[in-house]
Write a protein that holds these residues in place. Structure first.
Motif, PDB file in Angstrom:
ATOM      1  N   THR A 154       0.802  -1.228   0.000  1.00 57.82           N
ATOM      2  CA  THR A 154       0.000   0.000   0.000  1.00 57.82           C
ATOM      3  C   THR A 154       0.834   1.276   0.000  1.00 57.82           C
ATOM      4  OG1 THR A 154      -0.133  -0.130   2.424  1.00 57.82           O
ATOM      5  CG2 THR A 154      -1.944  -1.106   1.169  1.00 57.82           C
ATOM      6  N   SER A 155       2.146   1.155  -0.059  1.00 56.89           N
ATOM      7  CA  SER A 155       2.997   2.348   0.025  1.00 56.89           C
ATOM      8  C   SER A 155       3.116   3.102  -1.281  1.00 56.89           C
ATOM      9  CB  SER A 155       4.408   1.964   0.507  1.00 56.89           C
ATOM     10  OG  SER A 155       4.408   1.715   1.889  1.00 56.89           O
ATOM     11  N   HIS A 232       2.306   8.377  -3.896  1.00 57.35           N
ATOM     12  CA  HIS A 232       1.250   9.172  -3.250  1.00 57.35           C
ATOM     13  C   HIS A 232       1.744  10.604  -3.082  1.00 57.35           C
ATOM     14  CE1 HIS A 232      -1.371   5.778  -2.229  1.00 57.35           C
ATOM     15  NE2 HIS A 232      -0.272   5.094  -1.983  1.00 57.35           N
ATOM     16  N   PHE A 235      -0.181  13.038   2.719  1.00 59.11           N
ATOM     17  CA  PHE A 235       0.009  12.226   3.913  1.00 59.11           C
ATOM     18  C   PHE A 235      -1.114  11.209   4.068  1.00 59.11           C
ATOM     19  CE2 PHE A 235      -1.289  11.624   8.368  1.00 59.11           C
ATOM     20  CZ  PHE A 235      -0.194  10.884   8.803  1.00 59.11           C
ATOM     21  N   ARG A 236      -0.748   9.987   4.502  1.00 58.03           N
ATOM     22  CA  ARG A 236      -1.742   8.921   4.639  1.00 58.03           C
ATOM     23  C   ARG A 236      -1.658   8.282   6.026  1.00 58.03           C
ATOM     24  NH1 ARG A 236       1.036   5.520   1.678  1.00 58.03           N
ATOM     25  NH2 ARG A 236       2.631   7.112   1.564  1.00 58.03           N
ATOM     26  N   PHE A 237      -2.819   7.888   6.528  1.00 60.71           N
ATOM     27  CA  PHE A 237      -2.882   7.083   7.748  1.00 60.71           C
ATOM     28  C   PHE A 237      -3.665   5.819   7.433  1.00 60.71           C
ATOM     29  CE2 PHE A 237      -5.155   5.681  11.572  1.00 60.71           C
ATOM     30  CZ  PHE A 237      -4.070   5.397  12.389  1.00 60.71           C
ATOM     31  N   HIS A 238      -3.074   4.661   7.736  1.00 58.89           N
ATOM     32  CA  HIS A 238      -3.707   3.364   7.465  1.00 58.89           C
ATOM     33  C   HIS A 238      -3.990   2.650   8.782  1.00 58.89           C
ATOM     34  CE1 HIS A 238      -2.722   3.106   3.054  1.00 58.89           C
ATOM     35  NE2 HIS A 238      -1.845   4.023   3.434  1.00 58.89           N
ATOM     36  N   SER A 406       3.962  15.238   2.223  1.00 56.57           N
ATOM     37  CA  SER A 406       3.133  14.551   1.227  1.00 56.57           C
ATOM     38  C   SER A 406       3.622  13.150   0.918  1.00 56.57           C
ATOM     39  CB  SER A 406       3.098  15.368  -0.065  1.00 56.57           C
ATOM     40  OG  SER A 406       4.405  15.555  -0.568  1.00 56.57           O
ATOM     41  N   ALA A 409       3.716   8.420   5.627  1.00 54.12           N
ATOM     42  CA  ALA A 409       2.538   7.633   6.011  1.00 54.12           C
ATOM     43  C   ALA A 409       2.738   7.064   7.406  1.00 54.12           C
ATOM     44  CB  ALA A 409       2.280   6.516   5.007  1.00 54.12           C
ATOM     45  N   TYR A 411       1.106   3.914   9.841  1.00 51.69           N
ATOM     46  CA  TYR A 411       0.304   2.690   9.814  1.00 51.69           C
ATOM     47  C   TYR A 411       0.085   2.187  11.233  1.00 51.69           C
ATOM     48  CZ  TYR A 411       1.062   2.061   4.753  1.00 51.69           C
ATOM     49  OH  TYR A 411       1.094   2.198   3.391  1.00 51.69           O
TER      50      TYR A 411
END
Length: 861
Positions: A154-155, A232, A235-238, A406, A409, A411
Motif C-alpha cells: 500500500t505504500s 502518493h 500524507f496517509r494514515f492506514h 506529502s 505515512a 500505519y
C-alpha cells in the motif's frame, strides 16, 4: 592517514564472449572459497501474472538439472562439505557456496548446472507450490512480517516494489510449468548474470574453470522493461485491523543506492531511527519506555522505495504519544538537519561497518557484488571518502527534498478502529540552506594488507587471581575478536532473572563512564561489546580494529568491575522483557517451541527463560542485581580469549594489568538445573492458524560425555542439519509436507535434549507427524548408513573451517569452552574428534535416545 587510502584491494575482472562476468578477489588467509552466482532478476522484473516467479525458480533449480536429477545437488554439495544456499530479493536471485579450497572444480560445476541446465518437471513444480504457499502462510502468521508486507502493498500507487518477493497464493497457485520454464530461459542468461569468487584460489585455475563452465551458455534476447512508478502525494494514515499485538509504523521515502542523495538520506534515517543511539530509541525505548523496540526495514533496491520504522507500543494507551514523538523528530530533522556531533558519529558508524565488510570471504564477495549492481566498483575502495564528503548542508537539502509531508505515512495494526486523536502538524519549517560545511570525518587507520596468511599461534596464560587467558596470535590480522566468558548463568543464580538483568544492565554505563559516553567511545573506534546469556554461561564478546584492542579491553574490564547499575536502564530492560512475554503468543513458531519445551521439562524449569517468567521480572529489584554482581570473582569466574595481531607479550602485560585480582578460596556456585519429566507424551493445541507447527523431541546425552556429545552432533546433522538431511529430503522434497524442517541438539554438563520440527499445512499435520515419527523410529531401530555419517562428518569439518575465519566467533567459542572447564586442545582437535566418530557410537546413541518412549510431541494447529 584516512580510510580513503584503501587502494590495494586486488580485484580481477573477466568477461567471456557471451558477456558473462567474473569478479575475483584472492584471499589466502584461510583455505576456503566463497562463490556467489547472481542472476540480475528479482521480484521487480515480474509482471502481475508472474508475481513470485523469481523466488519459485530459486526453489526449482535445486530440484533437477542435466547432471544432478532428483534433488542430487543438495546431497552432493553436503557430501563435499559445501554450504549451499540461495535467496531472492527485489533485484536479484543469488546462489552461493562456501567450500574447501580443494573443491573448486566441483563447486563451479554445480553452479553452472543451476544457471544453465535446470530441467524441473511438472511434479517438481506441483511439489514446490505447496512448499511456497506454506512459506507465504508463515509470513502471514508472524505479526511483524505480515505488517511489513501490508505496508509494501500500500505504500505506492504503482511500483514494481509493491508485491512480495514470495508472490501471492493466487499467482503461485496458477503458475504453470511452461510459464516457469519460459521465465527461466528468458532471465537466466549470461548477459544477465555474473559471478563473484573470493578466497584461497589459484587465479589461472579459477578462470580456466569459469571459462570452461560458462563459455557455452548461449545468450538470448531480452526485452527491456520500463518501471512505472507512481507515488502518493498526500500524507496517509492506514488502520489495519488484525488480531495480535499492536504495532505502529512510520514510512519515509528511501532512495536507491545509485541516487546522489542516497547516502545523505541514509545518515538521516540512522539519526532518526536506526540503533540505540537514534533519536526514537533513546526517547521512546530508553527514556519514556513507550515502546519495547524500534526497528527499520528497507523496501528498496536498485529502485527507490521506502524505509519502514516499526514500533511496538508497551501499552495501548501509548500510541498517540508515540506518533506525536515521531513527527516531532521528523520535523526537527527537516528544520535543523543532523547536528555536527551526531553526523560525525553516524559517519564513523557507517565507515567502520564498511571496514568490517573486508573481514571474511563471504562478506567481501557480497560487498563486491553490491557495487557491481551499482555499476561502480570504485566504491569498494573509495566508499570511505564518499561518506566523509557528505556535509550537513547536503543532509538538510536531501531530507527537505525527499521527506516532505506529502510523502509520509503512518500505519497501525491491531484490533479496533484506531484514529489519530490529534493529527500532528505536518508542515515543517522551511529550512534555509546553510553555508556552513561540516568538516570531513577523519578516522585514523593503518595501511591495509588484507592478503597475508600466517600459521596461527596459541598462547595460554594464568592471570594472577586465577583467570585463564588464551591468545590466538595471527600476525597482520586487521580485525580482532575478544570474548570474556563465565559459567555464571540462570542455572546458578539465586533469584530467577538475576543473571540476565545483571549482565544486560552492565552494558548501560559504568562508575566512570555513562551509557552515552560508552556509546560515543565505541562508535568513534568502531567496536561493539554485547552480552549473550547462554543456558550454562554468560558471554561478553565483540570485535574491533586491531589498533583499538587495548582501549576495548580497558572498557571491558571497566564494565565487568565497575558497573553503574543505572535504575533508568533497569526499568527499561524490565519493561522490554515484560512486553516480549506479552507478545510471545502472537508469534506461533516461538510460542509452539515454548509449549513443547515446558511439556518436556515442566513449567517450573529454569532452563528456558533467562529472564524468568512475568512474576519474576516484576519482582526482581535493582539490589538483587548488585548482590549477584558482588558475588562474582573475576579470577575464579571468568575466562578471556583474544584473536588478533598485537604482540603477545605486550597483550599479556596489558591483560595482567587489567584483570589481575586476589585469589578466592571459595568455590564458584554450582549449576543446578531444575526440571521435572512429563508424563504427557502428546499435546495438541488448536490455534486455527494457516500453518501447523510440530515439535517432537526428548532427552539426550549430557555434555559431560564428550565423545557421545560429538557423535550426537553428527547424528543431528544426518537427521536435520542441512538440505541433504533425512527430514529435509523426506518431509520436504519427497512428500512436500513441510516448508521448513530440521533437527537440533543442545547439551549442558548435566543433561542434553534434542528436537525435530516441521511447519506444514493444517490439512497435512497428521501425515507429517507420522512421517516424522517413522523417520525417528527407523533411525532408532536401524541407525544410519556409513555414507550418511561420512557426508555429515565432511560437512561439519568444513563448517568448522568456515567458522574459524571469524575472529569474533573463534574468540567466543574458545572463551566459552575454557570457562566451562574444557581444555584448549578440545577446541583445536574438533576436526579429529568429528572424524573419529564411528558408526557403532551413533547407532548406540540413536537406539538409546530416539526410541518412542523418549519422544515428546507438541502440535500447534
Amino acid at each position: 592517514m584516512t580510510f580513503r587510502d584503501i587502494t590495494d584491494i586486488q580485484l580481477e575482472e573477466y568477461q567471456l564472449a557471451n558477456s558473462m562476468r567474473l569478479l575475483a578477489h584472492p584471499d589466502s588467509a584461510n583455505p576456503i572459497i566463497c562463490l556467489q552466482l547472481y542472476i540480475k532478476t528479482g521480484s521487480v522484473n515480474e509482471s502481475s501474472q508472474q508475481y513470485g516467479f523469481s523466488h519459485f525458480l530459486e526453489h526449482l533449480v535445486f530440484k533437477s538439472t542435466r547432471k544432478y536429477p532428483d534433488n542430487q545437488i543438495s546431497s552432493v554439495s553436503s557430501s563435499l562439505g559445501f554450504v549451499l544456499n540461495a535467496y531472492t530479493d527485489f533485484d536479484t536471485t543469488c546462489y552461493y557456496l562456501m567450500l574447501p579450497k580443494e573443491r573448486l572444480s566441483e563447486a563451479m560445476d554445480i553452479l553452472v548446472e543451476m544457471a544453465c541446465y535446470a530441467n524441473f518437471s511438472e511434479m517438481d513444480v506441483q511439489g514446490e507450490k505447496d512448499i511456497i504457499i506454506e512459506e507465504i502462510n508463515q509470513y502471514e502468521c508472524e505479526p511483524e512480517m505480515s505488517f511489513i508486507e501490508y505496508i509494501q502493498a500500500t505504500s505506492f500507487l504503482k511500483s514494481p516494489l509493491n508485491h512480495p518477493v514470495l508472490g501471492t497464493i493466487a499467482t503461485v497457485s496458477k503458475a504453470s510449468t511452461r510459464a516457469l520454464q519460459a521465465f527461466y530461459h528468458q532471465h537466466y542468461r549470461p548477459s544477465n548474470a555474473f559471478m563473484v569468487a573470493c578466497g584461497d584460489f589459484d587465479p589461472d585455475l579459477l578462470f580456466r574453470l569459469f571459462s570452461s563452465a560458462f563459455s557455452n551458455w548461449q545468450d538470448a534476447e531480452m526485452s527491456s522493461r520500463d518501471f512505472l512508478i507512481k507515488k502518493h502525494n498526500a500524507f496517509r494514515f492506514h488502520n489495519r485491523e488484525k488480531q495480535g499485538p499492536e504495532l505502529l509504523a512510520f514510512v519515509l521515502p528511501e532512495l536507491a543506492e545509485k541516487h546522489p542523495d542516497s547516502e545523505a538520506l541514509h545518515i538521516a534515517i540512522r539519526h532518526l531511527a536506526i540503533g540505540k543511539s537514534s533519536l526514537l530509541h533513546k526517547e521512546l525505548v530508553e527514556r519514556r519506555k513507550l515502546c519495547s523496540f524500534v526497528k527499520v526495514s528497507s523496501i528498496s533496491g536498485l529502485i527507490s522505495g521506502v524505509s519502514v520504522i516499526l514500533l511496538a507500543p508497551t501499552k495501548p494507551s501509548n500510541k498517540d504519544a508515540i506518533i506525536k514523538t515521531m513527527f516531532k523528530y521528523w520535523a526537527q530533522i527537516l528544520s535543523h538537519g543532523v547536528s555536527s556531533q551526531a553526523m560525525q558519529l553516524i559517519k564513523k558508524d557507517i565507515i567502520h561497518s564498511w571496514l568490517y565488510s573486508f573481514d571474511g570471504v563471504e562478506h567481501k564477495a557480497s560487498l563486491i557484488a553490491n557495487e557491481e549492481f551499482n555499476q561502480d566498483l570504485g566504491r569498494i575502495r573509495g566508499y570511505g571518502s564518499l561518506i566523509e564528503s557528505i556535509n550537513g548542508s547536503h543532509i538538510l537539502e536531501a531530507v527537505n527534498k525527499h521527506w516532505q509531508a506529502s510523502s509520509l505515512a503512518v500505519y497501525y495494526q491491531g484490533m479496533g478502529d484506531y484514529k489519530l486523536s490529534e493529527p500532528p502538524t505536518l508542515n515543517a519549517q522551511k529550512h534555509k540552506t546553510s553555508k556552513q560545511t561540516t568538516a570531513a570525518v577523519i578516522l585514523e587507520s593503518q595501511a591495509l594488507d588484507l592478503y597475508h596468511q600466517d600459521t596461527p599461534q596459541y598462547y595460554q596464560y594464568s592471570i594472577p587471581g586465577g583467570m585463564q587467558f588464551v591468545y590466538n596470535y595471527i600476525p597482520n590480522r586487521l580485525i580482532c575478536g575478544f570474548a570474556l566468558s563465565s559459567p555464571l548463568c540462570q542455572l546458578n543464580e539465586s533469584i530467577a532473572g538475576q543473571n540476565y538483568f545483571t549482565s544486560a544492565l552492565m552494558l548501560y554505563g559504568t562508575q566512570r563512564h555513562s551509557h552515552d559516553e560508552l556509546m560515543r567511545i565505541s562508535r568513534e573506534s568502531g567496536f561493539n561489546i554485547r552480552v549473550q546469556q547462554h543456558l550454562d554461561s554468560t558471554l561478553f564478546r565483540g570485535k574491533s580494529h586491531y589498533q583499538d584492542l587495548p582501549l576495548v579491553l580497558n572498557i571491558l574490564a571497566e564494565i565487568i568491575s565497575y558497573p553503574a547499575f543505572d535504575p533508568r536502564y533497569f526499568r527499561m530492560l524490565k519493561s522490554a522483557a515484560l512486553d516480549n512475554l506479552r507478545r510471545e503468543k502472537s508469534y506461533p513458531v516461538s510460542y509452539a517451541y515454548t509449549r513443547w519445551f515446558n511439556n518436556v521439562f515442566g513449567k517450573d524449569n529454569n532452563l528456558l527463560r533467562s529472564t524468568g517468567d512475568a512474576h519474576d521480572i516484576e519482582s526482581i529489584r535493582l539490589e538483587d542485581c548488585r548482590d549477584w554482581h558482588d558475588s562474582w570473582h573475576l579470577g575464579r569466574d571468568f575466562s578471556l580469549c583474544v584473536v588478533g595481531s598485537l604482540d603477545p607479550e605486550e597483550l599479556h602485560a596489558l591483560v595482567r594489568q587489567l584483570f589481575s585480582c586476589s585469589s578466592s578460596s571459595q568455590a564458584a556456585p554450582p549449576h543446578k538445573p531444575r526440571y521435572s519429566s512429563s508424563k504427557a507424551f502428546m499435546q495438541r493445541q488448536y490455534k486455527h492458524k494457516e500453518q501447523s507447527i510440530i515439535h517432537i523431541g526428548g532427552y539426550a546425552c549430557p555434555a559431560s560425555n564428550r565423545m557421545d556429545n560429538s557423535a550426537f552432533h553428527v547424528l543431528a546433522q544426518v537427521l536435520g542439519g542441512d538440505l541433504a538431511s533425512r527430514f529435509y529430503s523426506i518431509l520436504r522434497e519427497k512428500h512436500g509436507y513441510a516448508y521448513q524442517t530440521g533437527f537440533d541438539f543442545s547439551s549442558i554438563e548435566e543433561l542434553g535434549f534434542w528436537y525435530a520440527y516441521a511447519f506444514c499445512d493444517p490439512d497435512d499435520y497428521r501425515a507429517c507427524q507420522k512421517l516424522m515419527q517413522d523417520i525417528l523410529n527407523d533411525v532408532a531401530l536401524h541407525g544410519i548408513s556409513a555414507q550418511e555419517m561420512k557426508d555429515a562428518q565432511n560437512y561439519l569439518v568444513s563448517v568448522n573451517r568456515f567458522d574459524a575465519e571469524s575472529p569474533a566467533f573463534k574468540a567466543a567459542t574458545i572463551a566459552n569452552l575454557i570457562s566451562l572447564g574444557y581444555s584448549l586442545d578440545y577446541h583445536l582437535q574438533r576436526e579429529q574428534r568429528i572424524r573419529s566418530i564411528t558408526l557403532d557410537q551413533i547407532q548406540t546413541l540413536a537406539a538409546k535416545w530416539l526410541k518412542p518412549d523418549n519422544q515428546y510431541t507438541h502440535i500447534m494447529v
